[in-house]
Design a protein around this motif. Structure first.
Motif, PDB file in Angstrom:
ATOM      1  N   ILE A 197     -63.605 -65.216   3.879  1.00 14.15           N
ATOM      2  CA  ILE A 197     -64.331 -64.537   2.543  1.00 14.15           C
ATOM      3  C   ILE A 197     -64.534 -63.317   2.457  1.00 14.15           C
ATOM      4  CG2 ILE A 197     -65.210 -65.172   0.021  1.00 14.15           C
ATOM      5  CD1 ILE A 197     -65.087 -68.137   0.307  1.00 14.15           C
ATOM      6  N   MET A 198     -65.599 -63.131   3.096  1.00 11.22           N
ATOM      7  CA  MET A 198     -66.410 -61.775   4.024  1.00 11.22           C
ATOM      8  C   MET A 198     -65.062 -60.898   4.345  1.00 11.22           C
ATOM      9  SD  MET A 198     -68.883 -62.500   1.975  1.00 11.22           S
ATOM     10  CE  MET A 198     -68.815 -63.134   0.768  1.00 11.22           C
TER      11      MET A 198
ATOM     12  N   TYR B  17     -69.928 -72.072 -12.103  1.00 11.58           N
ATOM     13  CA  TYR B  17     -68.675 -71.147 -12.699  1.00 11.58           C
ATOM     14  C   TYR B  17     -69.089 -72.514 -14.353  1.00 11.58           C
ATOM     15  CZ  TYR B  17     -66.832 -70.224  -8.852  1.00 11.58           C
ATOM     16  OH  TYR B  17     -67.276 -69.708  -7.381  1.00 11.58           O
TER      17      TYR B  17
ATOM     18  N   ASN C 241     -63.457 -74.743  -6.493  1.00 10.40           N
ATOM     19  CA  ASN C 241     -63.802 -73.277  -5.702  1.00 10.40           C
ATOM     20  C   ASN C 241     -62.810 -73.986  -3.793  1.00 10.40           C
ATOM     21  OD1 ASN C 241     -63.483 -71.117  -4.130  1.00 10.40           O
ATOM     22  ND2 ASN C 241     -65.958 -71.068  -4.138  1.00 10.40           N
TER      23      ASN C 241
ATOM     24  N   TRP D 279     -64.972 -75.349  -0.934  1.00  6.91           N
ATOM     25  CA  TRP D 279     -65.724 -73.663  -0.432  1.00  6.91           C
ATOM     26  C   TRP D 279     -66.622 -73.905   0.764  1.00  6.91           C
ATOM     27  CZ3 TRP D 279     -71.460 -72.277  -1.316  1.00  6.91           C
ATOM     28  CH2 TRP D 279     -71.930 -70.592  -1.082  1.00  6.91           C
TER      29      TRP D 279
ATOM     30  N   VAL E 271     -62.912 -62.160  -3.053  1.00 12.40           N
ATOM     31  CA  VAL E 271     -63.773 -62.937  -2.922  1.00 12.40           C
ATOM     32  C   VAL E 271     -64.584 -63.491  -4.503  1.00 12.40           C
ATOM     33  CG1 VAL E 271     -65.215 -60.380  -3.548  1.00 12.40           C
ATOM     34  CG2 VAL E 271     -67.099 -62.714  -2.480  1.00 12.40           C
ATOM     35  N   GLY E 272     -65.083 -63.681  -5.354  1.00  9.54           N
ATOM     36  CA  GLY E 272     -64.885 -64.440  -6.716  1.00  9.54           C
ATOM     37  C   GLY E 272     -65.945 -64.214  -7.227  1.00  9.54           C
TER      38      GLY E 272
ATOM     39  N   ARG F 104     -56.045 -69.122  -1.838  1.00  7.50           N
ATOM     40  CA  ARG F 104     -56.591 -69.121  -3.148  1.00  7.50           C
ATOM     41  C   ARG F 104     -56.933 -67.220  -3.444  1.00  7.50           C
ATOM     42  NH1 ARG F 104     -63.114 -68.663  -2.842  1.00  7.50           N
ATOM     43  NH2 ARG F 104     -62.553 -66.277  -2.927  1.00  7.50           N
TER      44      ARG F 104
ATOM     45  N   PHE G  33     -60.399 -69.461  -9.856  1.00  6.84           N
ATOM     46  CA  PHE G  33     -59.690 -69.186  -8.757  1.00  6.84           C
ATOM     47  C   PHE G  33     -58.136 -70.515  -8.654  1.00  6.84           C
ATOM     48  CE2 PHE G  33     -63.897 -69.254  -7.163  1.00  6.84           C
ATOM     49  CZ  PHE G  33     -64.405 -68.366  -6.533  1.00  6.84           C
TER      50      PHE G  33
ATOM     51  N   LYS H 225     -72.298 -66.274 -11.690  1.00  2.00           N
ATOM     52  CA  LYS H 225     -70.693 -65.767 -12.286  1.00  2.00           C
ATOM     53  C   LYS H 225     -71.306 -65.835 -13.437  1.00  2.00           C
ATOM     54  CE  LYS H 225     -69.230 -67.080  -7.755  1.00  2.00           C
ATOM     55  NZ  LYS H 225     -69.662 -67.686  -7.165  1.00  2.00           N
TER      56      LYS H 225
HETATM   57  C1  LMR Z   1     -66.217 -67.188  -3.572  1.00  2.00           C
HETATM   58  O1  LMR Z   1     -66.414 -68.187  -3.089  1.00  2.00           O
HETATM   59  O2  LMR Z   1     -65.502 -65.999  -3.386  1.00  2.00           O
HETATM   60  C2  LMR Z   1     -67.635 -66.632  -4.288  1.00  2.00           C
HETATM   61  O3  LMR Z   1     -68.303 -68.350  -4.986  1.00  2.00           O
HETATM   62  C3  LMR Z   1     -68.443 -65.981  -3.269  1.00  2.00           C
HETATM   63  C4  LMR Z   1     -69.280 -66.313  -2.153  1.00  2.00           C
HETATM   64  O4  LMR Z   1     -70.543 -65.930  -2.066  1.00  2.00           O
HETATM   65  O5  LMR Z   1     -68.306 -67.307  -1.036  1.00  2.00           O
END
Ligand code: LMR
Length: 394
Positions: free
Chosen positions: A13-14, A211, A180, A127, A33-34, A371, A345, A243
């Motif tokens: 995600i990063m 969420y 997620n 996740w 990113v969420g 995603r 998502f 969130k």
């Molecule tokens: C996500 O899944 O995008 C969020 O929960 C942010 C993260 O820290 O991953």
């Protein structure tokens, strides 16, 4: 000494967030990113949060440490928000944590402390950071079937068959709402069946609820968590305020441990305080204090709920717009699941190659497993995404 280190794997995600930032195209669309974005692409500070900040600025006269578990008023306010009156307050231990991730981490550490051999069952997929933390802590992790690639809904039979393997002393990690990364969620009857199975096997549920208020509403989204807490002797609940209060960088979360009686509660409460002390001493306070002020004040709370409801309804509208456009462009109903999913998502369910083509040729950034952050869209970009999805042949 540090030459012994090995490069750490980059969180998927990063990595997408970085690639998006570095893309010079001004037509690019960020579905990585969420985080919630409004129609102008901004992640705004909620008005109720701004107002609470102003009140806090005027009233706060010290920044001295709070307690190891944070301000107990935050615990009370969050227990009310998440659990309502499902469980007697005296049976719940709670500690503020740095964000929902902090709560997840502390929960796993507490499990490891109590049962070094505990196995943790996680949904496939989940996740990714759940898995990363579990691996880092050296905890045995098993995946249970969750997502049906055909229907893009929950593979409920597969899930139940796999969860039947969990036993007393194991942990079953569940997403309280807005799963997620998939967006596919259990219905009420399916939750009831999961609860009955947990009662039968004796495995301990852990609920990650990050969420609340983004799916079907604040109470509806907490309904399964409340039922689990009320029906089983013990459970762990990791909740995030990032969130639903839009205070991502303030790192505001809470870990709750529900037990069957008050003597277990006292032991759990002491353990949570000790884990906080060992890891960071005092949890962050600013976001937690804002949340407490909002939840305790009738007007601030009503305003916050109205803002959150606007966000939720906006996401549902985006889901309907996207599904409708896809139906029109593809001439098929196969994307109808996008309107059924809930939360930020949806897992589109396509190949990494097509995700790459969407990124390289259309400037659309979703996570490698396909995603999409629906809240990253707006009414102008939703049809562009639909066009691109059909063009790449999803
Ligand atoms: C996500 O899944 O995008 C969020 O929960 C942010 C993260 O820290 O991953």
């Amino acid at each position: 000494m540090f030459e012994t280190l090995k490069p750490q794997p980059v969180d998927g995600i990063m990595a997408i967030a970085k690639a998006y930032r570095e893309d010079p195209r001004d037509t690019k669309i960020d579905l990585g990113v969420g985080v919630y974005k409004d129609a102008t692409g901004l992640t705004p500070i909620m008005r109720s949060v701004k107002e609470a900040e102003q009140l806090l600025w005027e009233a706060q006269n010290t920044k001295v440490y709070t307690g190891l578990i944070g301000d107990p008023a935050f615990g009370d306010a969050m227990i009310g928000l998440v659990l309502g009156d499902a469980v007697p307050r005296a049976n719940i231990a709670a500690a503020a944590t740095p964000g929902g991730t902090g709560a997840v981490r502390q929960a796993f550490e507490m499990v490891k402390m109590a049962r070094p051999d505990a196995r943790v069952f996680v949904s496939d997929p989940t996740w990714p950071n759940h898995i990363s933390i579990l691996e880092y802590l050296g905890m045995e992790t098993l995946r249970y079937r969750y997502f049906d690639d055909e229907t893009r809904g929950v593979d409920f039979d597969g899930m139940m068959a796999d969860l039947r393997q969990a036993k007393a002393g194991d942990v079953v990690l569940l997403h309280g709402c807005c799963h997620n990364p998939t967006g596919a969620n259990l219905n009420t009857a399916e939750w009831d069946a999961v609860i009955a199975l947990l009662q039968e096997t004796g495995a301990t549920p852990m609920i990650d609820i990050a969420y609340q208020g983004f799916g079907d509403g604040l109470d509806a989204d907490a309904a399964a968590t409340r039922k689990i807490a009320a029906s089983l002797p013990e459970c762990l609940i990791a909740a995030s305020c990032s969130k639903n209060f839009g205070i991502y960088r303030e790192r505001t979360g809470i870990l709750m441990v529900v037990s069957a009686d008050t003597s277990a509660q006292a032991l759990n409460q002491g353990t949570l305080a000790s884990l906080n002390r060992l890891n960071y001493s005092f949890p962050p306070d600013h976001g937690a204090r804002l949340v407490t002020m909002i939840l305790q004040d009738e007007t601030l709370r009503a305003n916050w709920m109205a803002e959150l409801e606007d966000v939720r309804l906006g996401m549902l509208k985006l889901r309907e717009t996207l599904a409708g456009e896809l139906q029109r462009l593809s001439g098929s109903d196969r994307f109808g699941f996008l309107a059924q999913h809930r939360g930020m998502f949806s897992l589109l369910g396509t190949t990494p190659d097509k995700v790459k083509t969407l990124r390289e040729e259309h400037g659309i950034y979703m996570i490698g497993d396909s995603r999409m952050n629906i809240a990253g869209l707006n009414l102008e970009t939703a049809p562009l995404l639909a066009r691109a999805i059909v063009d790449v042949g999803v």
